[in-house]
Each structure stands twice: as structure tokens, then as C-alpha cells.
Write an enzyme that holds these catalytic residues in place. Sequence first.
Site, PDB file in Angstrom:
ATOM      1  N   ASP A 146       0.367  -0.986   0.344  1.00 15.09           N
ATOM      2  CA  ASP A 146      -0.140  -0.500  -0.046  1.00 15.09           C
ATOM      3  C   ASP A 146       0.585   1.477  -0.320  1.00 15.09           C
ATOM      4  OD1 ASP A 146      -3.004  -1.116  -0.344  1.00 15.09           O
ATOM      5  OD2 ASP A 146      -1.948  -1.714   2.224  1.00 15.09           O
ATOM      6  N   TYR A 158       6.203  -9.604   6.652  1.00 15.20           N
ATOM      7  CA  TYR A 158       6.867  -8.756   6.667  1.00 15.20           C
ATOM      8  C   TYR A 158       7.071  -8.085   8.357  1.00 15.20           C
ATOM      9  CZ  TYR A 158       3.490  -7.771   2.784  1.00 15.20           C
ATOM     10  OH  TYR A 158       2.903  -7.420   1.801  1.00 15.20           O
TER      11      TYR A 158
END
Length: 261
Positions: A51, A109
Site C-alpha cells: 500500500d 513482513y
Amino acid sequence: MRIALGIEYDGSGYFGWQRQAEVDSVQGQLEQALSKVANEPISLFCAGRTDAGVHATGQVVHFETNAIRNEGAWTLGVNANLPDNIAVRWAKEVDDTFHARFSATARRYRYVIYNHNFRPGILRHGVSHYHGDIDTDKMHVAAQALLGEQDFTSFRAIQCQSKTPFRNVHSVKVTRQGMYVIVDISANAFLHHMVRNIVGSLLEIGLGNQPLTWMADLLALKDRNQAAATAKPNGLYLVDVTYPEQYQLPKLALGPLFMLD
């Protein structure tokens, strides 16, 4: 010819990974640079679409080309045509069975929190600032409820387009290095905003606002409105993508910064 690339980028100046009309994106910059080196239009496929404001030290992409170039052209040559906040870290020719997204077996992540009374100056785009006493031990214990294949409806964005809310979380760790709190999570794949929504809720536990059982409770509720607010994007990094050994892709240090594995 199919080429795979390892990509690193600072996402703070981009409207996310995905190419979009009239706004700057990581994909758009990379495709433009690759097209110059290949002398033909290049379209990229990536392992994970990040994003706006989210970074990567281990993004993997692939593309098809008719151009015959050595690996140096796909690294040094492409980097020479990229802005300073995007870099190709490695290049490798792969066979036609490889796909950056569909061949991946896991994504990893890291979310980096600067836990201090005062906001950071130098790393303001690369960490998320939260003050208050964060209990990382409580966060780590609570996070273990996320392990395994489960319904993550409570941690998916309202606009998430995935056909299923089920994901398989392989590992999740919460550790502290001085003023920095690191949430490290690996799964087969992630829903839209899933990591940031998980971090937002774990922080509520770490700050003492919710009990240790809250993550398990949220999973059972299957209601995004019951979980905490989405954590800020600037602390999130895609650090690794796992593929079958048959492709023999390079494995580099995960990062970001001083983070240890």
C-alpha cells in the site's frame, strides 16, 4: 525470456506498488526503467502489492522480455534509470513455470515501531512512532493465537477483494531492540491491511488497554469493527518471499536497517 528481480524500495513517496494513472507508483517507475533497458514495453508481476507508504527490502517481481541482456544490465542498468528510493538487488533468469505471485509459498513482513516519548526525526518515514510503555512480552504471547489456518475477517480491510478470509500464519514474533519494537509475521499470504490491522490490535494489548486473550476473541468475532484501528503504513516492510528450491533465487539479509533475523 522470463526474468525475476529482487526489489527494495522506500514507499513513502509513492501511492503504493500498483501502477495507477496520474499518480506515482513503484510499479510504474520500475516498468519505465526496465522498458528503457529492454528497449520494449515491460509489464511486471509482483509477489505482494504494498500500500501507499509501505516499504520493501525483499519484494520479488518477474517479467517477460525478448531482449537479451546479462544480469548486470537488469541490475546496474535498471538502477541507473530508477529514482534513488527504488533499487534492484538481484536479477535471475527463471523458467516459464515461475510466477512471482503464484509460485510463492510464504511472505514475511516486519513492522517497526519507534517507542519513545518524542517522535523521530531521521527515520520518520521508515518507522511508526508510538509513545507510552509497550509490553512486548504481552504482545508476543497474545500474537500466538494467530498461528495456523484461520478466518481473519476481523483483520481484513473492508475493501479487501480476496474471495476467502482464510490465511495460514506460519510464525509471529514480537521483540524489542532498545527503543524499537519489531513485529515479525510470516504467512502463506495476507489479506488487504491484514498486517497493519494485526499490529494495531497487538498494540492495544501491549499498552495495557486490552487483555492477553483479545486476539483470540477478535478471531472468533469475525468482525473488523471490533478490532483496533489500522496501524500506520510507514513502519511496514515486506522483507522476504519464499519460493520452492527448484528456482534457486538469491536470499539476502532481510532488513530493514539493523534488524536481525
